[in-house]
Design an enzyme around this catalytic site. Structure first.
Site, PDB file in Angstrom:
ATOM      1  N   LYS A 118      10.511 -12.903 -30.690  1.00  0.00           N
ATOM      2  CA  LYS A 118      11.864 -13.360 -30.342  1.00  0.00           C
ATOM      3  C   LYS A 118      11.732 -14.391 -29.218  1.00  0.00           C
ATOM      4  CE  LYS A 118      16.127 -13.396 -28.713  1.00  0.00           C
ATOM      5  NZ  LYS A 118      15.842 -14.580 -27.849  1.00  0.00           N
ATOM      6  N   GLU A 172       6.414  -8.175 -17.948  1.00  0.00           N
ATOM      7  CA  GLU A 172       5.963  -9.129 -16.916  1.00  0.00           C
ATOM      8  C   GLU A 172       7.237  -9.760 -16.368  1.00  0.00           C
ATOM      9  OE1 GLU A 172       5.645 -11.838 -14.990  1.00  0.00           O
ATOM     10  OE2 GLU A 172       4.342 -13.137 -16.204  1.00  0.00           O
ATOM     11  N   CYS A 185       6.411 -18.018 -13.325  1.00  0.00           N
ATOM     12  CA  CYS A 185       6.509 -16.638 -12.837  1.00  0.00           C
ATOM     13  C   CYS A 185       5.646 -16.434 -11.590  1.00  0.00           C
ATOM     14  CB  CYS A 185       6.180 -15.639 -13.936  1.00  0.00           C
ATOM     15  SG  CYS A 185       4.614 -15.909 -14.732  1.00  0.00           S
ATOM     16  N   GLU A 226      13.935 -13.437  -6.630  1.00  0.00           N
ATOM     17  CA  GLU A 226      13.353 -14.563  -7.359  1.00  0.00           C
ATOM     18  C   GLU A 226      14.450 -15.560  -7.720  1.00  0.00           C
ATOM     19  OE1 GLU A 226      11.845 -13.906 -11.416  1.00  0.00           O
ATOM     20  OE2 GLU A 226      10.072 -15.031 -10.820  1.00  0.00           O
TER      21      GLU A 226
HETATM   22  P1  ADP Z   1      16.253 -15.607 -17.949  1.00  0.00           P
HETATM   23  O1  ADP Z   1      17.290 -14.831 -17.191  1.00  0.00           O
HETATM   24  O2  ADP Z   1      15.311 -16.267 -17.066  1.00  0.00           O
HETATM   25  O3  ADP Z   1      16.804 -16.435 -19.051  1.00  0.00           O
HETATM   26  P2  ADP Z   1      15.742 -13.401 -19.530  1.00  0.00           P
HETATM   27  O4  ADP Z   1      14.997 -12.244 -19.034  1.00  0.00           O
HETATM   28  O5  ADP Z   1      17.222 -13.302 -19.655  1.00  0.00           O
HETATM   29  O6  ADP Z   1      15.353 -14.576 -18.630  1.00  0.00           O
HETATM   30  O7  ADP Z   1      15.193 -13.889 -20.920  1.00  0.00           O
HETATM   31  C1  ADP Z   1      13.916 -13.620 -21.398  1.00  0.00           C
HETATM   32  C2  ADP Z   1      14.010 -13.210 -22.845  1.00  0.00           C
HETATM   33  O8  ADP Z   1      14.748 -12.004 -22.919  1.00  0.00           O
HETATM   34  C3  ADP Z   1      14.725 -14.210 -23.751  1.00  0.00           C
HETATM   35  O9  ADP Z   1      14.014 -14.286 -24.976  1.00  0.00           O
HETATM   36  C4  ADP Z   1      16.074 -13.568 -23.947  1.00  0.00           C
HETATM   37  O10 ADP Z   1      16.672 -13.921 -25.176  1.00  0.00           O
HETATM   38  C5  ADP Z   1      15.729 -12.102 -23.939  1.00  0.00           C
HETATM   39  N1  ADP Z   1      16.855 -11.206 -23.624  1.00  0.00           N
HETATM   40  C6  ADP Z   1      17.919 -11.469 -22.847  1.00  0.00           C
HETATM   41  N2  ADP Z   1      18.756 -10.403 -22.818  1.00  0.00           N
HETATM   42  C7  ADP Z   1      18.205  -9.443 -23.590  1.00  0.00           C
HETATM   43  C8  ADP Z   1      18.575  -8.108 -23.959  1.00  0.00           C
HETATM   44  N3  ADP Z   1      19.695  -7.537 -23.542  1.00  0.00           N
HETATM   45  N4  ADP Z   1      17.727  -7.424 -24.761  1.00  0.00           N
HETATM   46  C9  ADP Z   1      16.585  -7.964 -25.191  1.00  0.00           C
HETATM   47  N5  ADP Z   1      16.192  -9.213 -24.900  1.00  0.00           N
HETATM   48  C10 ADP Z   1      16.980  -9.950 -24.107  1.00  0.00           C
END
Ligand code: ADP
Length: 495
Positions: free
Chosen positions: A189, A265, A300, A399
C-alpha cells in the site's frame, strides 16, 4: 551527470490513469473509484489513482494467499527466485532516470537525491536480497546424541507493507527485498502522495518474471485501504514506515483481528551533537545542514535537533547559516536545486504551524520560517533554523518532518547525553568530536538505532535501521531484516 534534456522530456510525458495491480493485472477499483494525484512541484494534477475499497484490498490479499499456497514463488528453487530478483534490479537500474523523475513529479524530492536514494538505492537493495537468497541456512541444535533438533526458517505467508511518501522506492525496496526473497507474497500500500514510482517498480518486477499474485499493489486512502490490510484475518505480518499515530492504529488493528505481527518504523527527533573539539566546524556545519534540509527535512533519520557545545555556538551558527543559505530551494527537477518541494499542501501547513508554535514558545527564529515560490503553484518552504530552543518545547520534542532545525546548546558531555536521550524517540543520532574515547562513550550512551560519528547520513543496505522507544521496532536493511518475514520451526527428531 544527469542530462537536463532527458529530464525535461520525461517530465513532459503524460501519466496514464493508474489502476490497482492484483494478480498480475491492472484492475480498476470497485465502482471505478479514483483519486487525484497532485504534483507538489506546481500543484498540477498529474493523473488519477485507483482508490481501493476494503473489498479490493481483500481481493489482493486473497491473490497473494493463493500464490503463496500453490508455491508458484514460495516453492520456486531459491536460485530461480534469485534470478528473477536480479533481473528486476537490472531493470530498475536501466530505467533509473524514468523512475526517479516520475517519483519526483509525484513527491517533490530533489532529483539529485532521488536518482541515488530512490532509484539506484532500490536497485541495490533488491540485488542485496537477491544475492542473499541462496546463502540462508537452517540450524542444527547442539542436543545430546539421542535426538536431532533442526531449526527451519519458513516464510510467513502474506505480508502487508504500508509505506510513506518521502522515499517510496527506497523504503518500498527495504520491505519488498527481504519479504519476496524468502518466498512470501506481498500486498503493498503506497502513500496517497507517492504511488506512481512504486506502481512502475511493481510493473518492472512482473517484467522480470515475478509470477502473478506474488506482488499486489493497492493504491488509495490510508484510512480505507491501509486499514483493511491492518484488519485482515489473512495477512500474517504487517510492516510499516510512517507516523506514530498511524503506527498505534496498526497495533490496534492487529489486536482487533488475527494478532498479525506488526513492525513499525516511526521516525524520530534525532540529535546531532557537536562538541567543541570537533575537527572542522565548517564541515560539521555543512553536513548538519544537509542532514536536516535535504528532501525538505522529510527524512525519518533527519538530524532535526542540533546540540552544540556552548563555547562554539556562535561560530557554529554562523557556519550553519552560511551553508544553509547556499542551499537553493526550487523546482526539484532542476539540477541546481538542493532542496525540492514539500510533499503536499497539508504537510507544508503542518510545518508552518510548527514555526508559529516555536515562535510563540519563545524560540529565536534564526533563519527562514516562510513559505516561498507561491507563484509556482507548488509547495516550497525556506530552510528554517531556530536557536535557543527549550528542550521541553514542542519543537524539541515532536517530529516536524519538514525543513525545521531546533538548536540548543549544552555545557558538558553528560548534559549532551541527557538532552539527546530526552525525547520519546530513538532512531538516529550524530556525534562530532576528535576524541576517539568520547566518540565510543557517546555511541554507547545514546539511545538510537544508528549513531553517526563525524558524519551524518549515508549508512547503506549492509547495516540495520530500526528504532528505540517510540521510533518503533524491528529492522529494515541488512540480513537482520529477514527476521520480520520468516517463522522459525523446530523439528525434534528421536534418533
Ligand atoms: P504522514 O502523516 O507523514 O502522511 P502517515 O503515517 O499518515 O504519514 O502515512 C504513512 C502511510 O500510512 C501511508 O501509506 C498512508 O496511506 C498510511 N495510512 C494512513 N492512515 C492509515 C490508517 N488509518 N491505517 C492504515 N494505514 C494508514
Amino acid at each position: 551527470m544527469l542530462d537536463p534534456q532527458k529530464i525535461a522530456q520525461l517530465r513532459a510525458q503524460p501519466v496514464a490513469p493508474q489502476q490497482l495491480l492484483i494478480d498480475g493485472a491492472a484492475q480498476p477499483a470497485e465502482g471505478g473509484a479514483v483519486m487525484e494525484c497532485q504534483s507538489p512541484i506546481d500543484g498540477s494534477v498529474l493523473t488519477t489513482l485507483a482508490r481501493a475499497s476494503a473489498a479490493d484490498v481483500d481481493r489482493a490479499i486473497a491473490s497473494g494467499r493463493m500464490a503463496f499456497e500453490d508455491g508458484r514463488w514460495s516453492g520456486m528453487p531459491p536460485a530461480a527466485r534469485k534470478a528473477v530478483m536480479h533481473r528486476w534490479a537490472n531493470l530498475v537500474e536501466a530505467n533509473a532516470l524514468e523512475l526517479a523523475v516520475l517519483g519526483v513529479r509525484d513527491n517533490g524530492t530533489e532529483i539529485n537525491m532521488a536518482i541515488k536514494a530512490e532509484a539506484f538505492s532500490a536497485a541495490a537493495t533488491l540485488r542485496y536480497y537477491a544475492e542473499s537468497i541462496d546463502k540462508l541456512y537452517g540450524e542444527i541444535a547442539p542436543t545430546d546424541a539421542s535426538v536431532l533438533g533442526l531449526v527451519h526458517h519458513e516464510p510467513v505467508g502474506v505480508v502487508g507493507a504500508i509505506v510513506p511518501w518521502n522515499f517510496p522506492l527506497m523504503i518500498g525496496a527495504w520491505k519488498l527485498g527481504p519479504a519476496l526473497a524468502l518466498g512470501n507474497s506481498v500486498v503493498l500500500k503506497p502513500a496517497e502522495t507517492a504511488s506512481l514510482s512504486l506502481l512502475r517498480l511493481a510493473e518492472l518486477g512482473h517484467e522480470a518474471g515475478l509470477p502473478p499474485g506474488v506482488l499486489n499493489v493497492v493504491t488509495g486512502q490510508g484510512a480505507v485501504a491501509g486499514r483493511a490490510l491492518g484488519l485482515s484475518m489473512d495477512v500474517d505480518v504487517l510492516v510499516f514506515t510512517g507516523s506514530g499515530p498511524v503506527g498505534r492504529k496498526l497495533l490496534e488493528y492487529s489486536a482487533a483481528s488475527n494478532l498479525k505481527r506488526v513492525y513499525l518504523e516511526l521516525g524520530g527527533k534525532s540529535p546531532n551533537i557537536v562538541f567543541a573539539d570537533t575537527a572542522d566546524i565548517d564541515q560539521a556545519a555543512q553536513v548538519a545542514a544537509g542532514g536536516i534540509f535535504r528532501n525538505s527535512g522529510q527524512v525519518c533519520v533527519a538530524g532535526s535537533r542540533l546540540l552544540v557545545q556552548s563555547q562554539i555556538k556562535e561560530a557554529f551558527l554562523e557556519a550553519l547559516s552560511r551553508h544553509t543559505k547556499a542551499m537553493q530551494v526550487g523546482d526539484p527537477l532542476e539540477l541546481s536545486s538542493h532542496i525540492g518541494a514539500v510533499n503536499s499542501a497539508r504537510q507544508l501547513q503542518q510545518n508552518l504551524r510548527f514555526v508559529d508554535q516555536a515562535v510563540a514558545e519563545g524560540a529565536k527564529l534564526w533563519l527562514g520560517g516562510k513559505q516561498i515560490l507561491q507563484d509556482s503553484g507548488g509547495f516550497y518552504m525556506e530552510p528554517t533554523i531556530f536557536a535557543d530552543v527549550d528542550p521541553q518545547s514542542a519543537l524539541a520534542q515532536q517530529e516536524v518532518f519538514g525543513p525545521v532545525l531546533a538548536v540548543t546548546s549544552f555545557e558538558t558531555e553528560d548534559e549532551a547525553i541527557a538532552l539527546a536521550n530526552g525525547t520519546p524517540y530513538g532512531l538516529a543520532a550524530g556525534v562530532w568530536t576528535r576524541d576517539l574515547s568520547r566518540a565510543h562513550r557517546m555511541v554507547r550512551a545514546l539511545r538510537a538505532g544508528v549513531v553517526h560519528v563525524n558524519t551524518y547520513g549515508g549508512p547503506d543496505v549492509t547495516v540495520p535501521l530500526g528504532g528505540f522507544g517510540q521510533s518503533g521496532n524491528g529492522h529494515d536493511k541488512s540480513l537482520h531484516a529477514f527476521d520480520k518475514y520468516r517463522n522459525l520451526k523446530t523439528a525434534w527428531i528421536a534418533l
